[in-house]
Design a protein around this motif. Sequence first.
Motif, mmCIF file in Angstrom:
data_model
loop_
_atom_site.group_PDB
_atom_site.id
_atom_site.type_symbol
_atom_site.label_atom_id
_atom_site.label_comp_id
_atom_site.label_asym_id
_atom_site.label_seq_id
_atom_site.Cartn_x
_atom_site.Cartn_y
_atom_site.Cartn_z
ATOM 1 N N VAL A 1 0.861 -1.184 0.000
ATOM 2 C CA VAL A 1 0.000 0.000 0.000
ATOM 3 C C VAL A 1 0.899 1.236 0.000
ATOM 4 O O VAL A 1 1.599 1.514 0.984
ATOM 5 C CB VAL A 1 -0.950 0.024 1.222
ATOM 6 C CG1 VAL A 1 -1.844 1.273 1.179
ATOM 7 C CG2 VAL A 1 -1.805 -1.234 1.268
ATOM 8 N N ASN A 2 0.920 1.929 -1.131
ATOM 9 C CA ASN A 2 1.703 3.159 -1.268
ATOM 10 C C ASN A 2 0.874 4.302 -0.710
ATOM 11 O O ASN A 2 0.096 4.931 -1.427
ATOM 12 C CB ASN A 2 2.016 3.422 -2.744
ATOM 13 C CG ASN A 2 3.024 2.448 -3.307
ATOM 14 O OD1 ASN A 2 4.096 2.251 -2.730
ATOM 15 N ND2 ASN A 2 2.691 1.825 -4.432
ATOM 16 N N ASN A 3 1.032 4.547 0.597
ATOM 17 C CA ASN A 3 0.166 5.527 1.258
ATOM 18 C C ASN A 3 0.855 6.859 1.561
ATOM 19 O O ASN A 3 0.199 7.900 1.545
ATOM 20 C CB ASN A 3 -0.371 4.914 2.556
ATOM 21 C CG ASN A 3 -1.020 5.972 3.441
ATOM 22 O OD1 ASN A 3 -2.143 6.408 3.179
ATOM 23 N ND2 ASN A 3 -0.296 6.434 4.451
ATOM 24 N N ALA A 4 2.151 6.830 1.850
ATOM 25 C CA ALA A 4 2.834 8.060 2.293
ATOM 26 C C ALA A 4 2.586 9.190 1.301
ATOM 27 O O ALA A 4 2.636 8.989 0.090
ATOM 28 C CB ALA A 4 4.333 7.804 2.427
ATOM 29 N N GLY A 5 2.300 10.359 1.822
ATOM 30 C CA GLY A 5 2.055 11.491 0.929
ATOM 31 C C GLY A 5 2.134 12.802 1.690
ATOM 32 O O GLY A 5 1.914 12.851 2.905
ATOM 33 N N VAL A 6 2.476 13.852 0.965
ATOM 34 C CA VAL A 6 2.533 15.195 1.560
ATOM 35 C C VAL A 6 1.891 16.190 0.600
ATOM 36 O O VAL A 6 1.762 15.931 -0.599
ATOM 37 C CB VAL A 6 3.989 15.651 1.839
ATOM 38 C CG1 VAL A 6 4.599 14.875 2.994
ATOM 39 C CG2 VAL A 6 4.857 15.543 0.599
#
Length: 256
Positions: free
Chosen positions: A89-94
């Motif tokens: 799950v590619n969740n990291a975000g800013v």
Amino acid sequence: MERFKDKNILVTGSTSGIGQACAERFAKEGANIILNGRHFADDEKQLIKTIEAYGNKVKFVQGDVSKGMDSVGILQQAIDAFGSLDILVNNAGVERNANFWEVTEEDYDLVMHTNLKGVFFGTQTFVKYCRKENRPGVVINMSSVHEEIIFPHFSAYCASKGGLKMLMRNLATELAPLNIRINNVAPGAIATPINQKMMADKDKMKGLLENIPMKRMGTPEEVAGLVAFLASDDASYVTGSTYFIDGGLTYHYEEQ
Ligand code: NAI
């Protein structure tokens, strides 16, 4: 329900908000969890205990997905953690707020590298592993309604999530023969730390809620429920699509 029994799952950026809720949901449903964050301190130790309480294995992999080579390293450590990896799950975000004409190269790079480059090379590492081991895989990208609708003053964010839409569509076709499914989840306004400033501003909140047919923000747990569905075998014929979870925000129509 133990849909993820014996599955090993990496959720990037899982030390708060939606990522944490996904990690907890997967753990509740029987998965071993690989957590990821840039820092490892007391909060992360506490989170490990919380996830362990569900009775499965947990590992924390420290790393910054915005650095191309770090995202490769995070994936490699996640694969090694329990000997295999089933779901990413590619969740990291800013996000960064600025007028277009004032966006700095530093902020542009931070947003694009975290939200897009990290996903690109992390997913590439996962796919190389699946190919080598001849294993199926599932990838879910945490996109945003802003892969579709505008968000003035967040141009780099929109560019990153728009890029994520086409990356996902492209990979769905390229990876289907490898038995790897990939989809995007596109949340609207969800009550997490990323929205802390807005949630503290009464006028902004009023404007926001007026635009949402369901008249409320979503919760990280609601997003985690959709992610769990897409990651599970219940979605075994689902690939190449974006799933909006936005209380009706994206395609709403103002009745006069
Ligand atoms: P959040 O700020 O609570 O979570 C983001 C997580 O990513 C944090 O744990 C943070 O430490 C981690 N992170 C940030 N940069 C990182 C890096 N370089 N390497 C590793 N980890 C990093 O915010 P939230 O809301 O949970 O966001 C999660 C995802 O959901 C993001 O991709 C965001 O764009 C997306 N999203 C959120 C919405 C919302 O309303 N909360 C709406 C649409 C999309």
